[in-house]
Each structure stands twice: as structure tokens, then as C-alpha cells.
Design a protein around this motif. Structure first.
Motif, PDB file in Angstrom:
ATOM      1  N   GLU A 155       3.975  -0.152  -5.457  1.00 16.80           N
ATOM      2  CA  GLU A 155       2.939  -1.059  -4.999  1.00 16.80           C
ATOM      3  C   GLU A 155       2.973  -2.367  -5.784  1.00 16.80           C
ATOM      4  OE1 GLU A 155      -1.811  -0.584  -4.504  1.00 16.80           O
ATOM      5  OE2 GLU A 155      -0.528   0.905  -3.518  1.00 16.80           O
ATOM      6  N   PRO A 209       1.040   2.118  -8.563  1.00 14.02           N
ATOM      7  CA  PRO A 209       1.310   3.358  -7.827  1.00 14.02           C
ATOM      8  C   PRO A 209       2.725   3.353  -7.257  1.00 14.02           C
ATOM      9  CG  PRO A 209      -0.795   2.400  -7.180  1.00 14.02           C
ATOM     10  CD  PRO A 209      -0.081   1.357  -7.991  1.00 14.02           C
ATOM     11  N   GLU A 257       0.030   4.370  -0.639  1.00 20.38           N
ATOM     12  CA  GLU A 257      -0.611   5.507   0.016  1.00 20.38           C
ATOM     13  C   GLU A 257      -0.405   5.476   1.522  1.00 20.38           C
ATOM     14  OE1 GLU A 257      -4.875   7.925  -0.119  1.00 20.38           O
ATOM     15  OE2 GLU A 257      -4.648   6.004  -1.153  1.00 20.38           O
ATOM     16  N   GLN A 299       5.283  11.586  -6.261  1.00 17.64           N
ATOM     17  CA  GLN A 299       4.424  10.416  -6.170  1.00 17.64           C
ATOM     18  C   GLN A 299       3.435  10.407  -7.324  1.00 17.64           C
ATOM     19  OE1 GLN A 299       1.338  10.621  -3.030  1.00 17.64           O
ATOM     20  NE2 GLN A 299       2.020  12.728  -2.643  1.00 17.64           N
ATOM     21  N   ASP A 300       2.932   9.230  -7.614  1.00 17.75           N
ATOM     22  CA  ASP A 300       1.806   9.072  -8.531  1.00 17.75           C
ATOM     23  C   ASP A 300       0.990   7.889  -8.041  1.00 17.75           C
ATOM     24  OD1 ASP A 300      -0.037   8.813 -10.539  1.00 17.75           O
ATOM     25  OD2 ASP A 300       1.404   9.040 -12.185  1.00 17.75           O
ATOM     26  N   LEU A 301      -0.033   8.204  -7.279  1.00 17.40           N
ATOM     27  CA  LEU A 301      -0.866   7.164  -6.691  1.00 17.40           C
ATOM     28  C   LEU A 301      -1.864   6.604  -7.681  1.00 17.40           C
ATOM     29  CD1 LEU A 301      -1.530   8.748  -3.169  1.00 17.40           C
ATOM     30  CD2 LEU A 301       0.303   7.195  -3.873  1.00 17.40           C
ATOM     31  N   HIS A 302      -1.966   7.222  -8.862  1.00 14.22           N
ATOM     32  CA  HIS A 302      -2.892   6.745  -9.881  1.00 14.22           C
ATOM     33  C   HIS A 302      -2.190   5.955 -10.985  1.00 14.22           C
ATOM     34  CE1 HIS A 302      -6.017   9.152  -8.026  1.00 14.22           C
ATOM     35  NE2 HIS A 302      -5.243  10.223  -8.101  1.00 14.22           N
ATOM     36  N   ALA A 303      -0.865   5.874 -10.917  1.00 14.28           N
ATOM     37  CA  ALA A 303      -0.112   5.091 -11.899  1.00 14.28           C
ATOM     38  C   ALA A 303      -0.394   3.606 -11.693  1.00 14.28           C
ATOM     39  CB  ALA A 303       1.379   5.367 -11.755  1.00 14.28           C
ATOM     40  N   ARG A 304      -0.029   2.806 -12.682  1.00 13.61           N
ATOM     41  CA  ARG A 304      -0.149   1.360 -12.569  1.00 13.61           C
ATOM     42  C   ARG A 304       1.216   0.732 -12.784  1.00 13.61           C
ATOM     43  NH1 ARG A 304      -3.705   2.695 -10.209  1.00 13.61           N
ATOM     44  NH2 ARG A 304      -5.929   2.325 -10.478  1.00 13.61           N
ATOM     45  N   ASP A 318       0.844  -1.196   0.000  1.00 20.24           N
ATOM     46  CA  ASP A 318       0.000   0.000   0.000  1.00 20.24           C
ATOM     47  C   ASP A 318       0.880   1.247   0.000  1.00 20.24           C
ATOM     48  OD1 ASP A 318      -1.822   2.057   0.456  1.00 20.24           O
ATOM     49  OD2 ASP A 318      -2.956   0.953   1.965  1.00 20.24           O
TER      50      ASP A 318
END
Length: 292
Positions: free
Chosen positions: A281, A265, A242, A258-263, A240
Motif C-alpha cells: 500500500e 500494509p 485489502e 498478508q499483513d494488513l496492519h503493517a506500515r 488499497d
């Protein structure tokens, strides 16, 4: 013989007196089984208690004493050794930082190769009960370590998914690949050595058929960026990202980007002493590759 306390915990420092590394899934083999591959990472910290508090909260690691003394410890996850932590930055007046170690057949020969090719030696080679270590830098100043001796099987990138993986941020990935290839026997043709391929604007180092490290300097034919400070960036796979970001802020660290929306994250973080690392992640034991 006394160990040089300037060296962070090496793979040897994680081992028990019985000759088998602690942890349910961890054993050891000689470094000749994975020549040139990453085999360990160590943190140079300012205060051991502060570092343990931060990484315990952010990464969920536990800590146990290392053989090198009270200023050193070994981080573990699920009972397996993940990294070494040494509170030596203040005494040496150096920046807190993460350092990768690579397995080599001969520490002496590797140090000689580094010097011949314009790199420098900071410490070592230093003898340990189960091997020898040295702390070096390449000709652009990126710091790395080498280890000759027994390594942890949980850290062999080809046979198991290592707890961390690496990317070299440098000005010229091709020049760096030549340096490390000659120093660490990459692409030498022997089955135990690492392979080197070029993929998506990066030089990718494979060990046992799996990516072990990446060397990046930007797009093909782009001029070297003078603003880049060459360094090895340590990546850890976490469940996780985030949650790691939240804990970093809560425990005195800093989110670099950061890029929490990347695949998948990802986030680049600095701990409370300023040492930088990245979390990506993914499932434990399956290091993910960020999109940047």
C-alpha cells in the motif's frame, strides 16, 4: 524477421508507430541512461482473457494489444504502460510467472557474462525494432530478462517511480549481488550505472539515487536456506491492499500471506494461474517498502 513468440512483451512492444510510447507521462530513452536498472516486467500466463480479467479486477489495469500478436497485451494504469502479458505458459509447458527485465548496453555481452558465471540462457538475444531481448537465469535458477534498446521513462526508477519494484529471494544475497553486479555492471563507477549498498540485512540496488531492487537471503552470517527457491518477486504499489485481497479471492486467486496492519500494509498473492506477486500500500508513483 519474425519475433520468437516465447518472449513476453518487451518495452518495445508498448510503443506506438510514431516512436513515442503511449500514455500521457511516458516517453523513451536508450537503455544506456539506466544501465543495470529494472526497466520492465512481464507475466507469462496460460490464458490471456483470464489474466486480463483477474488483473483488471485486482489491480484496476486496462489492456491493449501488443505488437507481438493476439496472444500478447500490454497492461496500463492511468494511460501508462505497466507490464506485458503473454499467454504462452501452456504452449511451453512452463509455470505462469512474473519476470523482471533489466536495461543493458549489449545483450550479446550480457548473455556471455551470464554463461561465464554459471547462469543459463533460455531465449535470445532476439531482435526487435527498437532493441534486443533475452531471457536468462542466474546460477541459482532465478529467472530474469535483459533489454538493450529504448526504454520507457515511466519505468526509470531513478527519474520516475516505476510502476513496480523488485526483490530477489535467494539463498545467498551477497553471492547473488556479485553475480548480478558483474553481469549488469552494478557498482561500476559510471554515473549511469546502479549503486549497491547493504541495508537492514539486504543488498539494495540504487538507480538515480532511488532504490530499484533488493536482494534478500535472511540475517547476516546465517547459513543459506536450502528451502528457498530463488526467484525475483515483483512488487506493485496499490492504494488499497485489502481491496486487492478481496478481489483476488473473488476472481480465482489465492492469498499466500498478508499483513494488513503493517506500515505499510502488504499481501503476497497468486493469480488464477498461480503466478505470484506482492502488493504494497502506498501512493501511486511512490513505491513503498514492506516491513518483511
Amino acid at each position: 524477421m519474425h519475433h520468437d513468440n516465447r518472449m513476453p512483451p518487451t518495452p518495445d512492444a508498448t510503443r506506438s508507430s510514431g516512436g513515442t510510447a503511449r500514455g500521457a507521462r511516458t516517453g523513451s530513452v536508450l537503455s544506456e541512461a539506466a544501465v543495470g536498472a529494472p526497466c520492465w516486467v512481464s507475466l507469462t500466463a496460460r490464458d490471456l482473457t483470464t489474466a486480463q480479467r483477474f488483473y483488471g479486477a485486482v489491480m484496476g489495469w486496462r489492456f491493449r494489444p501488443a505488437k507481438l500478436g493476439e496472444q500478447f497485451s500490454v497492461a496500463t494504469a492511468h494511460g501508462d504502460p505497466v507490464a506485458g502479458v503473454g499467454a504462452i505458459a501452456t504452449s511451453l509447458q512452463i509455470a505462469a510467472a512474473w519476470t523482471p527485465y533489466f536495461a543493458v548496453l549489449s545483450a550479446d555481452e550480457t548473455v556471455s557474462r551470464v554463461r561465464e558465471r554459471g547462469g543459463t540462457t533460455a531465449v535470445g538475444p532476439i531482435p526487435f525494432p527498437n532493441g534486443r531481448a533475452a531471457l536468462l537465469s542466474d546460477r541459482d535458477g532465478a529467472v530474469f530478462g535483459i533489454w538493450e534498446g529504448e526504454i520507457l521513462t515511466s519505468w526509470r526508477s531513478g527519474d520516475h517511480s516505476a510502476p513496480a519494484w523488485l526483490r530477489l529471494r535467494t539463498r545467498d544475497a551477497f553471492d547473488a549481488a556479485i553475480f548480478y553486479g558483474e553481469v549488469l555492471d552494478w557498482a561500476c563507477g559510471r554515473p549511469e550505472c546502479c549503486e549497491v549498498l547493504y541495508e537492514q540485512d539486504e543488498v539494495v540496488v540504487y538507480s538515480g539515487g532511488r532504490p530499484a531492487a533488493r536482494l534478500s537471503s535472511g540475517a547476516v552470517e546465517a547459513d543459506p536456506d536450502p528451502a528457498v527457491r530463488p526467484h525475483w518477486q515483483v512488487h506493485f504499489t496499490v492504494p488499497d491492499v485489502e481491496a486487492c485481497v478481496r478481489a483476488t479471492a473473488e476472481y480465482g486467486g489465492h492469498v499466500v500471506d498478508q499483513d494488513l496492519h503493517a506500515r505499510p500494509p502488504w499481501a503476497t498473492l497468486r493469480d488464477s494461474d498461480g503466478a505470484q506477486f506482492r502488493v504494497v500500500e502506498g501512493e501511486t508513483g511512490a513505491p513503498a517498502r514492506p516491513q518483511v
